[in-house]
Design a protein around this motif. Structure first.
Motif, short mmCIF file in Angstrom:
data_model
loop_
_atom_site.label_atom_id
_atom_site.label_comp_id
_atom_site.label_asym_id
_atom_site.label_seq_id
_atom_site.Cartn_x
_atom_site.Cartn_y
_atom_site.Cartn_z
N VAL A 303 -18.98 4.02 -3.40
CA VAL A 303 -20.25 3.43 -3.85
C VAL A 303 -21.26 3.43 -2.70
CG1 VAL A 303 -21.35 1.32 -4.70
CG2 VAL A 303 -19.12 2.03 -5.60
N SER A 306 -22.27 7.13 -1.93
CA SER A 306 -23.05 7.74 -3.00
C SER A 306 -24.48 7.21 -3.06
CB SER A 306 -22.33 7.51 -4.34
OG SER A 306 -23.21 7.67 -5.41
N MET A 307 -24.66 5.89 -2.95
CA MET A 307 -26.01 5.33 -3.02
C MET A 307 -26.88 5.85 -1.87
SD MET A 307 -26.16 3.71 -5.80
CE MET A 307 -27.49 2.52 -5.93
N ILE A 310 -27.78 9.63 -2.61
CA ILE A 310 -28.77 9.83 -3.68
C ILE A 310 -30.17 9.40 -3.22
CG2 ILE A 310 -29.48 9.08 -5.98
CD1 ILE A 310 -27.17 11.01 -6.04
N ALA A 311 -30.25 8.21 -2.62
CA ALA A 311 -31.56 7.74 -2.15
C ALA A 311 -32.13 8.72 -1.12
CB ALA A 311 -31.43 6.35 -1.53
N SER A 313 -31.50 11.96 -0.82
CA SER A 313 -31.94 13.27 -1.32
C SER A 313 -33.22 13.15 -2.15
CB SER A 313 -30.84 13.99 -2.10
OG SER A 313 -30.21 13.16 -2.98
N GLN A 314 -33.53 11.96 -2.66
CA GLN A 314 -34.83 11.81 -3.32
C GLN A 314 -35.96 11.97 -2.29
OE1 GLN A 314 -34.36 8.06 -5.62
NE2 GLN A 314 -34.31 9.43 -7.39
N THR A 317 -36.11 15.66 -1.10
CA THR A 317 -36.72 16.59 -2.05
C THR A 317 -38.24 16.49 -2.01
OG1 THR A 317 -34.80 16.34 -3.47
CG2 THR A 317 -36.74 17.31 -4.47
N ILE A 380 -29.23 2.67 2.67
CA ILE A 380 -30.40 3.22 1.97
C ILE A 380 -31.60 3.32 2.91
CG2 ILE A 380 -32.06 2.79 0.09
CD1 ILE A 380 -29.83 2.07 -1.72
#
Lengths: 430, 430
Positions: A303, A306-307, A310-311, A313-314, A317, A380
């Motif tokens: 967890v 992963s969090m 994801i944060a 790669s936003q 990008t 994050i």
């Protein structure tokens, strides 16, 4: 979905364009592909080969008997030989060159000097050229013959072949026969330099209101032209190759590449990623003692990782797009970092609370909830920071952030996530 | 990198095209952007707004005082109002429509009927149209006036406005004045249907050897044209939006979107991913007892998950490209699956051996090496299988595999990886 196999090919082939035949051939396993290829009419074969991916094309060329190869290479023009070149053995290229007419050979030799990413390599020579002292009547005589596609302008050159200007064909209507063409030159058209990159060519077409641009060499010599149609195709290839590269694949990769070759190529990317995974394992290994006593930490590790991933790669990008558009500068880096950290902070706190509550309830331990909540906030925030800084750093090092940014970023968020989470666990839960 | 701030803007602005000004404005934090925007010359403002992303454009429009807004919306043409529409309040759109001349208003109303992905919405009306019974002299008279960019053809219509054919302007040279234009129609040009998608429009331009295509409605009425230049721009947007969507972002996302709004949007994507992470945690949780006794398993978990994820996304990427090109059919699915499983098998065995040796040495246990090696082989095989089947399944369900394929795939490889690895561990290591 319709089945497209060799047996059906004959029925549909007549209506297909060469690029559609190429796509169809590439979609077949290699043995069926060979069978189907043999049914392609001879006069279409060169065009189909040009449209195919190099890796799918090479074995078809290799299987040609010498008579067919012979037919295929006689009458090639410069552009086609440039395109096929890498799939033909050197001696075949030499034979093809020997058979070319002198003008095409000269074109070929000039184009071949430019490297894979330069405009000069891809010019076509279907353009209407006139001496700069020509008059309207000369232009009209030329236009009465067959004209190449996308012809909207005539190109004027001086005696040494240097580009001097573009005359819109439509400006000729209603003009007196003896008017010099130089009086009709459209000053807004700027020739492309052959040394510029393909990306710059597509950008030029977004501004030039013209469907084919003249291409000149370092001395101003008119080499040929580049059409917007080619720019469209190149843009397509560029995006495809970026998508493939982000998974460690090559744009020329054949859907049915031989298993051994495909495995070998993909192994490299897996190997690089294995190193980063071992790095994460090493970070976890630092806390073996803690894990043994508080096994809930092992359960919750994904967890945290992963969090962060994801944060991060936003942000990454958004940065990759900004860099590609030239929108990231020294001036806006700090405000951008502040904004991404704020967004990360807000989402960090929000999800930390949610995850903290779930974890406390799951393992009936308030302390575990607090530990994971803190780890999420930190990870994050680190993700936002890395999402901004990693692509800027890679860009400075001339490495494409779209290619390796994601691997580096998730390595950072994995390692930081595990160390912070397990570190806090060691402090508060033992 | 050069600093582009409001102070410097005045110096460079003169040489910039509207799309470059738009990029520059978007690269500035919102307060600086407002300052800089106020320096954009009034006559350039509409063009700049059209080029901006909706999210960056909206606040600039909102800040306009009513006098400026008034100037801005008087004299809008149909295409511009379509483009700006979403950023303008409804009452402003109504005023703009009321001020439009009748023809432009009719154009607007026809275009607005088509939805966001249909060609009909984006046609331009800069084309030269003649009645089908016109002659060469009529065409020449028309061409002596100012002609729109990319004009290579004249379009013939019947009395009701139905498209009847395309006449290449260059075919007029040297033709007698009284020759009917229908004799010069180029039969190879097929009009685009207004209902077709933007993607189909870009594909049409790869085959049509023309820089602008006529667009007709369901009844064959000539609505306008679509230029290759627009196709190039749309292709660009399409790829950008795909890249952004793969990280759960919107293409219209502003680099300096307000923190609250940006956080809210990104939270959704984080939430979805959190559910998949909890699924992985749940899988690990099934083996708490084992983990407590063999803590090495916890340390090595990321290696198993990561290798599956990477191998799977290589197959997935190849499949996404194949699906986008229409190359994946019922006929080649089985051979493709066989090939990907073989590649996965080879790489699985190769890396299983490497990882097995490293793990045995690291934890001084041959059994741990065997357990992780087996888990790697199984997980890479499952990854290949999922990499082929997940995108096919999503495609059948009309879900874009480029968008959600990766999340689903890594969830599968995570869960399968953890269950197999910890399951084998429970069997052989306890």
């Amino acid at each position: 979905d319709e089945e497209l196999d060799a047996a059906r090919y004959a029925e549909v082939a007549e209506d297909l364009e060469p690029d559609q035949v190429a796509l169809l051939l590439e979609s077949l396993p290699r043995d069926e592909r060979q069978e189907c290829w043999e049914q392609v009419p001879e006069e279409q074969r060169v065009d189909v080969l040009v449209e195919m991916r190099a890796e799918a094309r090479a074995p078809l060329v290799k299987e040609l008997d010498s008579r067919t190869l012979d037919q295929l290479i006689s009458g090639l023009d410069a552009e086609t030989l440039i395109e096929l070149g890498e799939s033909l053995p050197d001696d075949v290229v030499d034979i093809a060159l020997a058979r070319m007419d002198e003008r095409q050979r000269a074109h070929y030799e000039r184009s071949a000097q430019y490297d894979e990413d330069a405009i000069g390599r891809y010019v076509d020579h279907d353009l209407l050229i006139l001496p700069q002292n020509s008059r309207v009547r000369d232009a009209e005589r030329l236009l009465r013959r067959e004209v190449p596609e996308y012809t909207t302008h005539l190109w004027l050159v001086d005696r040494t072949g240097r580009y001097t200007g573009a005359v819109p064909t439509l400006s000729l209507f209603g003009k007196p026969d003896h008017l010099p063409l130089v009086d009709l030159i459209d000053d807004e058209i700027e020739p492309l330099s052959a040394l510029r990159s393909l990306k710059e060519a597509t950008e030029a077409f977004e501004h030039a209101e013209i469907s084919a641009l003249p291409v000149v060499d370092e001395n101003g010599l008119l080499l040929g032209r580049m059409s917007m149609r080619l720019a469209l195709e190149l843009l397509h290839e560029q995006y495809e190759s970026q998508m493939m590269a982000s998974a460690g694949l090559d744009e020329e990769e054949d859907l049915f590449a031989p298993v051994m070759r495909s495995s070998r190529r993909r192994a490299t990317w897996l190997g690089i990623n294995l190193l980063t995974a071992f790095l994460a394992s090493w970070a976890i290994g630092l806390f073996e003692g803690t894990l043994q006593q508080v096994v809930a930490l092992a359960v919750l590790m994904p967890v945290v990782a992963s969090m962060g991933g994801i944060a991060g790669s936003q942000t990454l990008t958004l940065m990759i797009r900004g860099l590609a558009l030239g929108q990231i500068t020294a001036a806006n880096m700090m405000p951008l970092l502040r904004k991404e950290l704020s967004v990360g902070g807000l989402n960090g706190v929000l999800w930390a609370v949610v995850i903290g509550i779930v974890a406390s309830w799951w393992f009936s331990s308030f302390a575990i909830g607090v530990v994971i909540a803190l780890a999420i906030v930190v990870n994050i925030a680190v993700a936002a920071l890395s999402g901004v800084l990693i692509p800027i750093l890679l860009d400075k090092l001339k490495i494409d952030p779209a290619l390796s940014g994601s691997v580096i970023l998730t390595t950072v968020t994995d390692v930081v996530g595990f160390v912070v989470f397990l570190g806090l666990g060691s402090l508060f839960l033992l």
